[in-house]
Design an enzyme around this catalytic site. Sequence first.
Site, PDB file in Angstrom:
ATOM      1  N   HIS A  73      29.816  53.513  78.533  1.00 34.01           N
ATOM      2  CA  HIS A  73      30.912  54.437  78.251  1.00 34.01           C
ATOM      3  C   HIS A  73      30.491  55.392  77.144  1.00 34.01           C
ATOM      4  CE1 HIS A  73      34.998  55.881  77.405  1.00 34.01           C
ATOM      5  NE2 HIS A  73      35.261  55.480  78.633  1.00 34.01           N
ATOM      6  N   HIS A  74      30.940  56.641  77.264  1.00 38.55           N
ATOM      7  CA  HIS A  74      30.498  57.657  76.304  1.00 38.55           C
ATOM      8  C   HIS A  74      30.982  57.372  74.889  1.00 38.55           C
ATOM      9  CE1 HIS A  74      28.374  61.267  75.513  1.00 38.55           C
ATOM     10  NE2 HIS A  74      28.534  61.793  76.704  1.00 38.55           N
ATOM     11  N   SER A  75      31.999  56.538  74.746  1.00 42.51           N
ATOM     12  CA  SER A  75      32.468  56.205  73.406  1.00 42.51           C
ATOM     13  C   SER A  75      31.443  55.378  72.633  1.00 42.51           C
ATOM     14  CB  SER A  75      33.791  55.438  73.477  1.00 42.51           C
ATOM     15  OG  SER A  75      33.640  54.241  74.234  1.00 42.51           O
TER      16      SER A  75
END
Length: 495
Positions: A149-151
Site C-alpha cells: 500500500h502506498h501509505s
Amino acid sequence: MREEKHISKMKGRMAKEEEEEEPLSPMARVFQSPEIDYCAVTIMGFKTKIRPDVVLDALRHNVSKHPRFSAKLSENGAKWIEAQVNVEDHVVVPYINQEEIGEDGQGFVDDYISRLTTIPLDRSRPLWDMHILNVKTSDAEAVGVIRSHHSLGDGMSLISLMLACTHKTSDPDTFSNAIPSLKRRKTAPHGLKNKSWFLRSIFTIGSATRLIWNTIVDMLLLLATLLFLKDTKTPLKGDADVGTNPKRFYHRTINLDDIKLIKNAMNMNFRVGYVSKVSHVYILFLEKQGKKIEEEDGALASYKNHLPRRLRFRSGCTVNLRSDIGFKPLADMMVKNSKCRWGNYFSFIILPFSIGLQNDPLVYLKISKSTMARKKNSYHAALVYLIIKIVLKVLGAKVAARIFNRPVMNTTTCVSNVIGPMEEISFRGHPVAYIAPSSYGHPQALLVHYISYAGKMTISLAVDPTVIPDPHKICDEMEKSLKAMKAALSERGLL
C-alpha cells in the site's frame, strides 16, 4: 546474517524515537483514507526460477521485521500498530499448469497481475504481499510481484528496502547500495560572483520576483484544476470512475546510454529527457488515433495533423521533497529528522504539454527543457504538500484526500521516475533481470514510470485497457521517438 543485523539496527533506532515521532506522514494519512486506495506494484523479472523456500526464509529474517512491513493500520488510520507477521500469509505461490499456458507466459503474467488490481490488500494485517510466478516470459525465467500500500512509503523508500535485501551479483557478500548519494543543485549564472554588488542585487531581486510570480500563477492554475479546469477528452483520458477499473501493466527496456547521449548533447538532466520523450510519444499516439478515427468515420484523411484543436493535455509529475535526494542505507532513512527519510515525502507539479506536430523532434526537447526550468523556479510542489498537511490537521484525512485526488482526476496522465541500482543485483542467489515499478488506484487511464537499472532504462506503463486497449503501441512510439531524436542530433553533429 548481515541483512538481519541491518534491519535490527534500523528497528532499534526506530523504537527509541517511536514516542516522539508522528505515526503517519501527511501523505500516508491521505493514501489510507477511504477516498484513495493507491497501491505500489514492483514487478521483478529473474534470470532463474524462484525458490519459494529461499524467499520465505529471507522475508522472515529481514522484511517482516521492518517497522512498516510488520505493522498494521489502526481503525481510524492515524497510526501504526505493531503486529505479528506470519510471512506465509503474505507470500502466494499459485499452481501453474504449464501445458495450459504453453508459450504465452507473458500473457499469463499480465492477466495475473491485472486480477491483483481488483483484490484489495487485507487491512487486518500489514499491507503488503508477494506473488511468485515461476513462468518463463520474453525477458525472464520467473517473475516476482510485490504489492504494498502506498501509505507504507513512496518509490524511493521501497527501492531503499529492496537494496537492503539484495546483493551485488558480481560480489554476493556486498549489499547492493550502489546508488550515488545526490544533493540538489544550486544554480547561478556563470561568472555572477565576479560581478559588482549592484548587478548581483539586481539578479537576486529579479530571481525572487520571478519565483513569487511563477508560484502565484501555478497555485491559481492548481485551484482552477481543483474546481473546474479539466483536460480535453482524448483516447488517453479516462472517465471519473477509471480509478476502480482493473489495470494492466506493460514495460519496455531501452539502453540508458541512448538517454545519456541526448541528455549530454542538449545539456539537460534525465527528467527533462523523460518528459520530452513522453510528450513526443503522446503527440504521435494521439495523431495516429485521430487519423484512425477519421478514416473509420469515412472522413478525408489527407491532412497531416489529425489532432483536435485547442487541446488541453497535462501530466502530473512527482517531485521528491527530501533535501538529500540520493539514497541512504535503510537504517539511516528510518532515523527521525534524516534528510533522506523513509515515508511519503513527495509532492507533484502539473506539466502542460504543447500538443502539436513538429517536423524536428528536437523541438520537444527544447520545449520540455524550458517548461521544466520554469517549474523548478516555483514553490508549487512544496506548497501543495503544506496545504495537504494543513487541511489534514484542520478538516481531516477525507477532505485532504479529495483535494489531492481532484487535480489528478482532471489531468490526463502522470509521470514518475526513480534511480535504481547501477549494477546487477541478486536476491538470495536469484539474479534480477529487470525491475518495473508501477502503481494502481489512480483516477487516470495511463501512468508512466521510469527506473534505471544496470545500464538500462525500464519504462513501465499502467493502463486501463477499456480506455487504452493497445498500450504496446505507446512503447513502440517511445522507441521510435528515441531513435528520431538520436538521428536528429547525429545529423547536426551534436553527438
